[in-house]
Scaffold this motif. Structure first.
Motif, PDB file in Angstrom:
ATOM      1  N   LYS A  28     -36.659 -24.617 -17.477  1.00  0.00           N
ATOM      2  CA  LYS A  28     -36.598 -26.000 -18.562  1.00  0.00           C
ATOM      3  C   LYS A  28     -37.395 -27.093 -17.531  1.00  0.00           C
ATOM      4  O   LYS A  28     -37.326 -26.908 -16.300  1.00  0.00           O
ATOM      5  CB  LYS A  28     -35.316 -26.642 -19.087  1.00  0.00           C
ATOM      6  N   PRO A  29     -38.153 -27.833 -18.147  1.00  0.00           N
ATOM      7  CA  PRO A  29     -38.693 -29.074 -17.223  1.00  0.00           C
ATOM      8  C   PRO A  29     -37.378 -29.825 -16.470  1.00  0.00           C
ATOM      9  O   PRO A  29     -36.582 -29.992 -17.240  1.00  0.00           O
ATOM     10  CB  PRO A  29     -39.442 -29.913 -18.224  1.00  0.00           C
ATOM     11  N   GLY A  30     -37.741 -29.992 -15.261  1.00  0.00           N
ATOM     12  CA  GLY A  30     -36.386 -30.397 -14.713  1.00  0.00           C
ATOM     13  C   GLY A  30     -35.696 -29.735 -13.804  1.00  0.00           C
ATOM     14  O   GLY A  30     -34.784 -29.904 -13.028  1.00  0.00           O
ATOM     15  N   SER A  31     -35.753 -28.252 -14.118  1.00  0.00           N
ATOM     16  CA  SER A  31     -35.031 -27.212 -13.412  1.00  0.00           C
ATOM     17  C   SER A  31     -35.704 -27.021 -11.784  1.00  0.00           C
ATOM     18  O   SER A  31     -36.532 -27.210 -11.479  1.00  0.00           O
ATOM     19  CB  SER A  31     -35.400 -25.821 -13.965  1.00  0.00           C
ATOM     20  N   LEU A  32     -34.605 -26.582 -10.898  1.00  0.00           N
ATOM     21  CA  LEU A  32     -34.835 -26.257  -9.676  1.00  0.00           C
ATOM     22  C   LEU A  32     -34.926 -25.115  -9.561  1.00  0.00           C
ATOM     23  O   LEU A  32     -34.177 -24.248  -9.831  1.00  0.00           O
ATOM     24  CB  LEU A  32     -33.499 -26.921  -8.677  1.00  0.00           C
ATOM     25  N   VAL A  33     -36.378 -24.560  -8.799  1.00  0.00           N
ATOM     26  CA  VAL A  33     -36.624 -23.297  -8.631  1.00  0.00           C
ATOM     27  C   VAL A  33     -36.947 -23.138  -7.156  1.00  0.00           C
ATOM     28  O   VAL A  33     -37.258 -24.059  -6.362  1.00  0.00           O
ATOM     29  CB  VAL A  33     -37.873 -22.839  -9.538  1.00  0.00           C
ATOM     30  N   ASN A  34     -36.866 -21.673  -6.647  1.00  0.00           N
ATOM     31  CA  ASN A  34     -37.692 -21.413  -5.462  1.00  0.00           C
ATOM     32  C   ASN A  34     -39.115 -20.778  -5.862  1.00  0.00           C
ATOM     33  O   ASN A  34     -39.209 -19.974  -6.854  1.00  0.00           O
ATOM     34  CB  ASN A  34     -36.721 -20.022  -4.866  1.00  0.00           C
ATOM     35  N   VAL A  35     -40.186 -21.133  -5.087  1.00  0.00           N
ATOM     36  CA  VAL A  35     -41.523 -20.754  -5.262  1.00  0.00           C
ATOM     37  C   VAL A  35     -42.041 -20.470  -3.910  1.00  0.00           C
ATOM     38  O   VAL A  35     -41.733 -20.796  -2.896  1.00  0.00           O
ATOM     39  CB  VAL A  35     -42.343 -21.902  -5.933  1.00  0.00           C
ATOM     40  N   PRO A  36     -43.142 -19.342  -3.820  1.00  0.00           N
ATOM     41  CA  PRO A  36     -43.618 -19.114  -2.643  1.00  0.00           C
ATOM     42  C   PRO A  36     -44.723 -20.277  -2.300  1.00  0.00           C
ATOM     43  O   PRO A  36     -45.559 -20.485  -2.996  1.00  0.00           O
ATOM     44  CB  PRO A  36     -44.234 -17.665  -2.778  1.00  0.00           C
ATOM     45  N   LEU A  37     -44.903 -20.645  -0.947  1.00  0.00           N
ATOM     46  CA  LEU A  37     -45.790 -21.291  -0.554  1.00  0.00           C
ATOM     47  C   LEU A  37     -46.165 -21.172   0.945  1.00  0.00           C
ATOM     48  O   LEU A  37     -45.364 -21.463   1.847  1.00  0.00           O
ATOM     49  CB  LEU A  37     -45.522 -22.888  -0.664  1.00  0.00           C
ATOM     50  N   ARG A  38     -47.636 -20.368   1.175  1.00  0.00           N
ATOM     51  CA  ARG A  38     -47.822 -20.327   2.536  1.00  0.00           C
ATOM     52  C   ARG A  38     -46.947 -19.230   3.072  1.00  0.00           C
ATOM     53  O   ARG A  38     -46.562 -19.709   4.412  1.00  0.00           O
ATOM     54  CB  ARG A  38     -48.137 -21.618   3.163  1.00  0.00           C
ATOM     55  N   LYS A  39     -46.596 -18.116   2.511  1.00  0.00           N
ATOM     56  CA  LYS A  39     -45.724 -17.156   3.037  1.00  0.00           C
ATOM     57  C   LYS A  39     -44.385 -17.760   3.343  1.00  0.00           C
ATOM     58  O   LYS A  39     -43.695 -17.086   3.950  1.00  0.00           O
ATOM     59  CB  LYS A  39     -46.362 -16.711   4.436  1.00  0.00           C
ATOM     60  N   LYS A  40     -43.869 -18.834   2.644  1.00  0.00           N
ATOM     61  CA  LYS A  40     -42.430 -19.491   2.802  1.00  0.00           C
ATOM     62  C   LYS A  40     -42.021 -19.606   1.549  1.00  0.00           C
ATOM     63  O   LYS A  40     -42.794 -19.617   0.591  1.00  0.00           O
ATOM     64  CB  LYS A  40     -42.581 -20.655   3.501  1.00  0.00           C
ATOM     65  N   SER A  41     -40.746 -19.375   1.166  1.00  0.00           N
ATOM     66  CA  SER A  41     -40.138 -19.514  -0.010  1.00  0.00           C
ATOM     67  C   SER A  41     -39.494 -21.226   0.031  1.00  0.00           C
ATOM     68  O   SER A  41     -38.872 -21.420   0.952  1.00  0.00           O
ATOM     69  CB  SER A  41     -38.836 -18.861  -0.201  1.00  0.00           C
ATOM     70  N   MET A  42     -39.753 -21.887  -0.942  1.00  0.00           N
ATOM     71  CA  MET A  42     -39.658 -23.399  -0.888  1.00  0.00           C
ATOM     72  C   MET A  42     -39.234 -23.911  -2.258  1.00  0.00           C
ATOM     73  O   MET A  42     -39.086 -23.180  -3.296  1.00  0.00           O
ATOM     74  CB  MET A  42     -40.765 -24.320  -0.588  1.00  0.00           C
TER      75      MET A  42
END
Length: 709
Positions: A28-42
């Motif tokens: 949902k909008p406002g949820s906290l997630v993990n995403v990939p960015l430059r070979k890292k998980s952020m």
């Protein structure tokens, strides 16, 4: 489905979020997630969801995992976040700063923590052990962090108590289940006078933002309390903003009679990171009925917000001077609109912006024209300092000295205001007549005295500190003389004049934490002090019934500043100071000034607030200054600031001419920048149309600046 995610990264270029595929996750909008960015998980915060475009020519990465399906920020907060980014011309990442504690944000999610529960008494205990046991007795459970904060318990003390069976060690969730019933009042809402009730009813009935315009001592807090009680009865939360962090403890005391202390949360910038996180989680879970704090408390995660009150709305401290450079009034108006909540702005001296909107009908206005229980306003005496011979007692005139002596004889209290701290406002060489100046700001040093009696120099603008030299750095003369006076100097003079008087000094040297202000006010309330001397802290919303004399030592401080708000600020300070006197029994105010004929002094001494506001508003409209026009400030610093500022100024002038805008742009180095900080001040109408056309890399954009010297 695609999502716009604001990633926990300071990398330039991604401050407005990145696009990720939602894949099979539920977010949902406002949820906290993990995403990939430059070979890292952020970590990242989902700002919005949108349908995937059919003809998309590039592939996008997918969210890796969902840390919280329940949003960290409500829909109203996300809309306010977007509004701030647009209105204050900053990135979404910058606008997010006041909404959430610093990353990692996963620490805001529910988790079990170690805590302790009272079990039983068990024979003779040591002093520290007994303190812990008495504190836990009667409480269901207390987390370790909170227990240590309140009792100073060591690990050894707790282990011993557990081993003896006095307390038990348990892991529990910090999140409590709450319902609307948890917001009920413990005590009664205050009984309102007919005039207060009329104002209260009119604000309840009008959906517009309301200006509660009440003379000092009219009982605005009682009206606030009634509005907060109504919102609590609906199971909703309220936010009360105060102009200074030091005033939070003073405000809490007033509401503890209505709510359990655990139902009141405090948010301000001086909380430790761990304390801020704890308060944030309590508010987000609905445990707090009322949030009290300085301007940053506006961003408390109230998911069921019903009311925002900005007390002393005229105060300049409601403007944030770091990016995002928001003003609490404008931002609160947006937040309450998105949350369908009520906004109340309370003051005895409205800002010109608020007064203008009330006159236009944008804001509803409710008046409290007389003091509580119809008590009289204090009598005001203006003393022309040009005719005073001070001797060794500058800036004390004989009438003021006599008035203080009279209060001491009667056992009544006095408050004295001087908007300068330190021993002297400057140090001057008596030979070359030059003042010692700071190399950082090029402004005169103020002379201070440390707790050990050592004199030193301090630049209030940059914070630079220096030793007091033995000789003038310009001509070598040893005859250096402190000129002017600050609160430390006044404290010494008072001690010499009234050696029997009990003195308290309230300035930024003596008050750094809310607890220090609470103890100072406690001493005043319990009549452990006779004279309170201070800077602006002593004029802001303090209700001390023992004060029957209030005096401003030199009313002219600030009147000569090259600032279109200078007169307005002086008038507000003078009027607010008059409100400290005579709250229970008749009082007196003394205004000492070198300019007794100034409009600000005359209006404040005669309690003619509306006359002053109307005259000042007419002047602003004539000269085309806010609120008649808009204003934007551009700030350029560091290497090449002058050259870059002049190039930007030229670009702005060309755009104004090309677009035929009713606007003008002024450029100058700042008074306190030592030539290394340059300002461009843009004033007029339709100014925002210029911003996208300007090169603003490494330029601070300040929308609606409060300070522009």
């Amino acid at each position: 489905m695609r999502s716009i995610v604001l990633v926990d990264s300071r990398s330039p270029g991604i401050g407005n979020g990145l696009t990720y595929s939602v894949a099979d996750f539920t977010v949902k909008p406002g949820s906290l997630v993990n995403v990939p960015l430059r070979k890292k998980s952020m970590e990242g915060l989902v700002l919005a969801l949108e349908e995937k475009k059919q003809d998309e020519e590039f592939s996008i990465k997918s969210i890796e995992g969902v840390l919280s399906e329940e949003p960290l920020l409500s829909d109203a907060h996300l809309k306010t976040l977007q509004w701030m980014s647009d209105y204050y011309f900053c990135s979404l990442r910058q606008a997010l700063t006041p909404f959430l504690p610093p990353p990692p944000w996963r620490t805001l999610l529910p988790k079990d923590v170690l805590g302790y529960r009272y079990v039983q008494e068990a024979g003779k205990l040591g002093k520290k052990q007994q303190i812990v046991l008495e504190y836990l007795n009667g409480k269901d459970w207390m987390p370790l962090q909170e227990l240590r904060r309140h009792t100073g318990a060591s690990a050894e003390t707790l282990r011993t108590l557990v081993a003896r069976g006095c307390i038990s060690e348990e892991m529990r969730s910090m999140i409590k289940k709450t319902s609307a019933d948890d917001h009920v009042l413990l005590g009664k809402a205050p009984e309102l006078t007919p005039i207060q009730k009329e104002a209260y009813e009119s604000m309840k009935a009008d959906p517009r933002p309301s200006l509660l315009f009440g003379v000092t001592g009219s009982g605005k807090t009682e009206v606030y309390a009634s509005l907060i009680a109504d919102v609590a009865a609906q199971g909703k939360q309220s936010i009360l903003l105060v102009p200074e962090i030091l005033l939070t403890q003073h405000s809490i005391k007033r509401f503890e009679e209505m709510f359990d202390r655990d139902r009141i949360a405090v948010l301000h910038s001086r909380l430790t990171p761990s304390s801020r996180r704890l308060e944030w989680m309590r508010i987000a879970n609905g445990e707090a009925t009322l949030v009290i704090g300085s301007r940053s408390a506006l961003f408390a995660p109230c998911k069921n917000l019903g009311l925002v009150i900005i007390d002393e709305e005229h105060e300049w401290t409601y403007k944030n001077e770091q990016t995002p450079r928001y003003h609490a009034r404008e931002t609160a108006e947006a937040l309450t609109r998105f949350a369908n909540a009520k906004l109340v702005l309370g003051t005895a001296t409205p800002s010109l912006e608020t007064w203008s909107r009330a006159k236009e009908g944008t804001y509803h206005i409710a008046r409290l024209p007389e003091r509580y229980m119809n008590r009289p306003l204090p009598t005001v005496k203006v003393i022309d300092l040009v005719n005073v011979r001070f001797g060794q007692h500058y800036p004390f005139s004989k009438p003021l000295i006599d008035a203080i002596a009279d209060r001491l004889k009667k056992g009544e209290q006095t408050v004295l205001f001087l908007n300068r701290r330190g021993m002297a406002s400057a140090v001057m060489c008596l030979k070359c007549r030059r003042r010692l100046t700071s190399p950082e700001s090029q402004l005169p040093f103020t002379m201070h005295r440390d707790p050990h009696g050592r004199a030193f120099l301090l630049d209030h603008f940059s914070g630079v500190e220096a030793e007091l030299p033995a000789a003038c750095p310009y001509c070598g003369n040893h005859d250096l003389f402190p000129v002017g006076a600050g609160t430390q100097k006044l404290e010494d003079t008072l001690a010499a004049l009234f050696p029997e008087a009990r003195l308290l000094r309230a300035d930024s040297d003596t008050l750094q934490y809310p607890e220090q202000m609470r103890l100072l006010l406690k001493k005043m309330e319990e009549r452990q002090a006779d004279i309170l001397l201070g800077t602006q802290s002593v004029v802001k919303g303090l209700d001390l019934p023992g004060i029957t004399l209030a005096a401003v030592m030199v009313a002219d401080v600030g009147l000569s500043l090259p600032h279109f708000r200078a007169g307005e600020r002086v008038f507000q300070l003078l009027t607010q100071l008059t409100g400290r006197s005579g709250r229970k029994i008749p009082g007196e105010v003394i205004i000492q000034t070198f300019r007794p004929d100034s409009a600000e002094v005359i209006a404040a001494s005669q309690h003619r607030t509306e006359d002053y506001l109307e005259a000042e508003l007419k002047l602003r409209n004539t000269l085309k200054y806010p609120p008649a026009t808009q204003m934007i400030r551009f700030i350029l610093r560091d290497e090449g600031a002058e050259k870059r500022a002049k190039m930007l100024h030229a670009s702005i002038l060309r755009l104004i001419e090309d677009n035929r805008l009713p606007a003008q742009a002024m450029i100058a180095p700042t008074l306190f920048g030592g030539g290394r900080v340059w300002h461009i001040l843009l004033r007029g109408l339709h100014l925002r149309t210029l911003l996208p056309k300007l090169d603003l890399i490494n330029v601070v954009v300040d929308i609606d600046p409060v300070d522009c010297i």
